[in-house]
Write a protein that holds these residues in place. Structure first.
Motif, PDB file in Angstrom:
ATOM      1  N   TYR A  28       0.660  -1.283   0.145  1.00 27.69           N
ATOM      2  CA  TYR A  28      -0.399  -0.317  -0.279  1.00 27.69           C
ATOM      3  C   TYR A  28       0.733   1.286  -0.364  1.00 27.69           C
ATOM      4  N   LEU A  29       1.991   0.783   0.651  1.00 28.49           N
ATOM      5  CA  LEU A  29       2.953   2.112   1.191  1.00 28.49           C
ATOM      6  C   LEU A  29       3.130   2.734  -0.403  1.00 28.49           C
ATOM      7  N   CYS A  30       3.853   1.663  -1.608  1.00 31.98           N
ATOM      8  CA  CYS A  30       4.673   2.216  -2.729  1.00 31.98           C
ATOM      9  C   CYS A  30       3.558   2.108  -2.790  1.00 31.98           C
ATOM     10  N   ALA A  31       1.718   1.639  -3.426  1.00 27.52           N
ATOM     11  CA  ALA A  31       0.610   1.844  -3.995  1.00 27.52           C
ATOM     12  C   ALA A  31       0.212   3.496  -4.033  1.00 27.52           C
ATOM     13  N   VAL A  32       0.618   3.894  -2.729  1.00 27.59           N
ATOM     14  CA  VAL A  32       0.488   5.349  -1.785  1.00 27.59           C
ATOM     15  C   VAL A  32       1.490   6.381  -3.111  1.00 27.59           C
ATOM     16  N   MET A  33       2.890   6.207  -2.979  1.00 25.03           N
ATOM     17  CA  MET A  33       3.342   6.372  -3.587  1.00 25.03           C
ATOM     18  C   MET A  33       3.742   6.552  -4.955  1.00 25.03           C
ATOM     19  N   THR A  34       3.281   5.507  -5.276  1.00 25.76           N
ATOM     20  CA  THR A  34       3.510   5.616  -7.282  1.00 25.76           C
ATOM     21  C   THR A  34       2.386   6.110  -7.874  1.00 25.76           C
ATOM     22  N   ILE A  35       0.916   6.640  -7.013  1.00 27.09           N
ATOM     23  CA  ILE A  35       0.083   7.739  -7.947  1.00 27.09           C
ATOM     24  C   ILE A  35       0.987   9.419  -7.509  1.00 27.09           C
ATOM     25  N   ARG A  36       1.456   9.503  -6.120  1.00 27.80           N
ATOM     26  CA  ARG A  36       2.276  10.857  -6.158  1.00 27.80           C
ATOM     27  C   ARG A  36       3.342  11.139  -6.811  1.00 27.80           C
ATOM     28  N   VAL A  37       4.097  10.044  -7.180  1.00 25.00           N
ATOM     29  CA  VAL A  37       5.131   9.701  -7.710  1.00 25.00           C
ATOM     30  C   VAL A  37       5.125   9.866  -9.566  1.00 25.00           C
ATOM     31  N   GLY A  38       4.940   9.699  -9.722  1.00 25.12           N
ATOM     32  CA  GLY A  38       4.418   8.992 -11.545  1.00 25.12           C
ATOM     33  C   GLY A  38       2.699   8.963 -11.815  1.00 25.12           C
ATOM     34  N   GLU A  39       3.112   9.454 -13.225  1.00 22.92           N
ATOM     35  CA  GLU A  39       1.164   9.570 -14.110  1.00 22.92           C
ATOM     36  C   GLU A  39       1.053   8.541 -14.025  1.00 22.92           C
ATOM     37  N   ILE A  40      -0.477   8.369 -13.470  1.00 23.57           N
ATOM     38  CA  ILE A  40      -1.525   6.589 -13.492  1.00 23.57           C
ATOM     39  C   ILE A  40      -1.313   6.235 -14.885  1.00 23.57           C
ATOM     40  N   SER A  41      -1.079   7.284 -15.894  1.00 21.41           N
ATOM     41  CA  SER A  41      -1.825   6.255 -17.134  1.00 21.41           C
ATOM     42  C   SER A  41      -0.267   6.182 -17.166  1.00 21.41           C
ATOM     43  N   ALA A  42       0.769   6.112 -17.234  1.00 21.36           N
ATOM     44  CA  ALA A  42       2.325   5.828 -17.496  1.00 21.36           C
ATOM     45  C   ALA A  42       2.001   4.863 -16.816  1.00 21.36           C
ATOM     46  N   VAL A  43       2.405   4.475 -14.750  1.00 21.27           N
ATOM     47  CA  VAL A  43       2.056   3.698 -14.647  1.00 21.27           C
ATOM     48  C   VAL A  43       1.551   2.509 -14.803  1.00 21.27           C
ATOM     49  N   ALA A  44      -0.104   3.036 -14.514  1.00 26.40           N
ATOM     50  CA  ALA A  44      -1.185   1.826 -14.800  1.00 26.40           C
ATOM     51  C   ALA A  44      -0.988  -0.130 -15.632  1.00 26.40           C
ATOM     52  N   PRO A  45      -0.483   0.390 -16.079  1.00 27.15           N
ATOM     53  CA  PRO A  45      -0.564  -1.000 -17.360  1.00 27.15           C
ATOM     54  C   PRO A  45       0.740  -1.888 -16.689  1.00 27.15           C
ATOM     55  N   LEU A  46       1.607  -1.191 -15.620  1.00 26.18           N
ATOM     56  CA  LEU A  46       3.002  -2.884 -14.795  1.00 26.18           C
ATOM     57  C   LEU A  46       2.064  -3.376 -13.804  1.00 26.18           C
ATOM     58  N   ARG A  47       1.022  -2.745 -13.047  1.00 25.09           N
ATOM     59  CA  ARG A  47      -0.244  -4.071 -12.990  1.00 25.09           C
ATOM     60  C   ARG A  47      -0.462  -5.032 -13.312  1.00 25.09           C
ATOM     61  N   TYR A  48      -0.275  -5.647 -14.242  1.00 25.15           N
ATOM     62  CA  TYR A  48      -0.328  -6.179 -15.036  1.00 25.15           C
ATOM     63  C   TYR A  48       0.741  -7.063 -14.415  1.00 25.15           C
ATOM     64  N   THR A  49       1.955  -6.882 -14.032  1.00 25.51           N
ATOM     65  CA  THR A  49       3.831  -7.697 -13.351  1.00 25.51           C
ATOM     66  C   THR A  49       2.898  -8.174 -12.432  1.00 25.51           C
ATOM     67  N   GLY A  50       1.694  -7.988 -11.449  1.00 27.78           N
ATOM     68  CA  GLY A  50       1.642  -9.276 -10.708  1.00 27.78           C
ATOM     69  C   GLY A  50       1.136 -10.832 -11.340  1.00 27.78           C
ATOM     70  N   LEU A  51       1.036 -10.772 -13.038  1.00 27.40           N
ATOM     71  CA  LEU A  51       0.440 -11.711 -12.926  1.00 27.40           C
ATOM     72  C   LEU A  51       1.568 -12.788 -13.479  1.00 27.40           C
ATOM     73  N   VAL A  52       3.008 -11.963 -13.323  1.00 19.64           N
ATOM     74  CA  VAL A  52       4.553 -12.713 -13.941  1.00 19.64           C
ATOM     75  C   VAL A  52       4.978 -13.111 -12.244  1.00 19.64           C
ATOM     76  N   TRP A  53       4.401 -12.592 -11.782  1.00 18.77           N
ATOM     77  CA  TRP A  53       5.289 -12.199  -9.850  1.00 18.77           C
ATOM     78  C   TRP A  53       4.531 -14.123  -9.468  1.00 18.77           C
ATOM     79  N   ALA A  54       3.115 -14.216 -10.039  1.00 20.68           N
ATOM     80  CA  ALA A  54       2.361 -15.201  -9.436  1.00 20.68           C
ATOM     81  C   ALA A  54       2.436 -16.595 -10.596  1.00 20.68           C
ATOM     82  N   LEU A  55       2.735 -16.198 -11.599  1.00 24.20           N
ATOM     83  CA  LEU A  55       3.554 -17.742 -11.906  1.00 24.20           C
ATOM     84  C   LEU A  55       5.292 -18.000 -11.691  1.00 24.20           C
ATOM     85  N   ILE A  56       5.871 -17.348 -12.129  1.00 22.03           N
ATOM     86  CA  ILE A  56       7.615 -17.262 -11.039  1.00 22.03           C
ATOM     87  C   ILE A  56       7.176 -18.228  -9.722  1.00 22.03           C
TER      88      ILE A  56
END
Length: 310
Positions: free
Chosen positions: A226-254
């Motif tokens: 949650y801390l990283c999620a909050v800092m993400t919104i404050r640091v970067g543009e949501i439209s630029a970083v939101a697609p990286l949410r799908y990396t959760g699937l990569v972590w789940a596969l690994i």
């Protein structure tokens, strides 16, 4: 080195960290669920997360409860959807492979976009509508209704998506005066109370040192996520970083392969790829539409200002 990164690059790293923390937390829940009842996991993890989130919100000055009556109603509704989503997701997680459950949850951006168009009158063009339809085709390939693999646990995963979709729609209706960390703390606290309700009449089972280690780690991982999620919104543009949410699937596969020896079938992987591709297109298209709307508003503002100056 971090100082040389752009805000969006920092936001991307934080989003990667958030997704990794969430998926590691899910992995520990799945490991612990074999020896500790689900309701105990929800209570202990919820208590730890609530304490940590409460401290974080105080430190960041984001703990406020002076909401309007409307916002309080939305916050309570969000807590209800969070409780339902937690129950359905964790129940499915204990029965299904980690990557399969995570793949189903990748439908969330598509279902939120669809429901926002249906119930909130948000405009969705034919391109995003087609992407949503393709995404649902991918989901059918993952869950395979009518097959031997489609059971009650798969239904729980789909109900988790429905609950999370409703949660996000409710969140969209909150005013900007409601701090995100306060909402997150109240959600974690309500989930802990929900776990207590599930445990009524049950006997508290002893928890070993190994399981306690996992449970404490869960609390820390949730805080980090949650801390990283909050800092993400404050640091970067949501439209630029939101697609990286799908990396959760990569972590789940690994993690599913390394920890549980699980690997999805080829059909599940193809379905997951379709869902991710549809979701990424939807996010990109939303960004383009938003940019076009802002540009049009800017041009209209300039024209209006020019008319006033003449």
């Amino acid at each position: 080195m971090l100082q040389s990164l752009t805000p969006n690059q920092k936001g991307a790293l934080l989003m990667l960290g958030s997704m990794a923390a969430f998926t590691c937390n899910d992995t520990l829940v799945k490991l612990t669920g074999h020896t500790v009842p689900l309701w105990q996991i929800v209570v202990i993890r919820g208590a730890l997360a609530s304490v940590l989130l409460l401290g974080l919100a105080k430190v960041m000055g984001a703990l406020r409860f002076d909401f309007s009556r409307r916002d309080w109603g939305l916050v309570l509704a969000r807590c209800g959807t969070e409780m339902a989503a937690t129950f359905f997701f964790l129940t499915a997680l204990l029965e299904l492979p980690l990557a399969n459950v995570t793949a189903v949850l990748q439908m969330l951006p598509l279902t939120v976009t669809l429901c926002a168009a249906l119930f909130l009158q948000e405009r969705v063009g034919w391109r995003r509508s087609l992407a949503i339809a393709l995404g649902f085709c991918g989901m059918v390939m993952i869950v395979r209704p009518g097959s031997a693999d489609f059971g009650l646990a798969t239904g729980y995963a789909l109900l988790a998506v429905a609950a999370l979709t409703l949660r996000d729609l409710v969140t969209r209706q909150m005013s900007a005066a409601v701090p995100s960390l306060t909402v997150t703390f109240l959600a974690a606290f309500s989930v802990m109370l929900f776990g207590c309700g599930l445990g009524l009449g049950e006997t508290w089972q002893p928890v070993g040192a190994r399981e306690w280690g996992f449970l404490v780690a869960m609390g820390g991982l949730i805080l980090m996520a949650y801390l990283c999620a909050v800092m993400t919104i404050r640091v970067g543009e949501i439209s630029a970083v939101a697609p990286l949410r799908y990396t959760g699937l990569v972590w789940a596969l690994i993690l599913g392969w390394l920890v549980f020896g699980e690997w999805p079938s080829a059909l599940t992987l193809v379905g997951a790829a379709i869902v991710v591709a549809a979701g990424l297109f939807t996010l990109l298209r939303e960004r383009q539409v938003a940019a076009g709307t802002e540009g049009q508003a800017h041009q209209e503002g300039q024209a209006h200002q020019g008319a006033e100056n003449t």
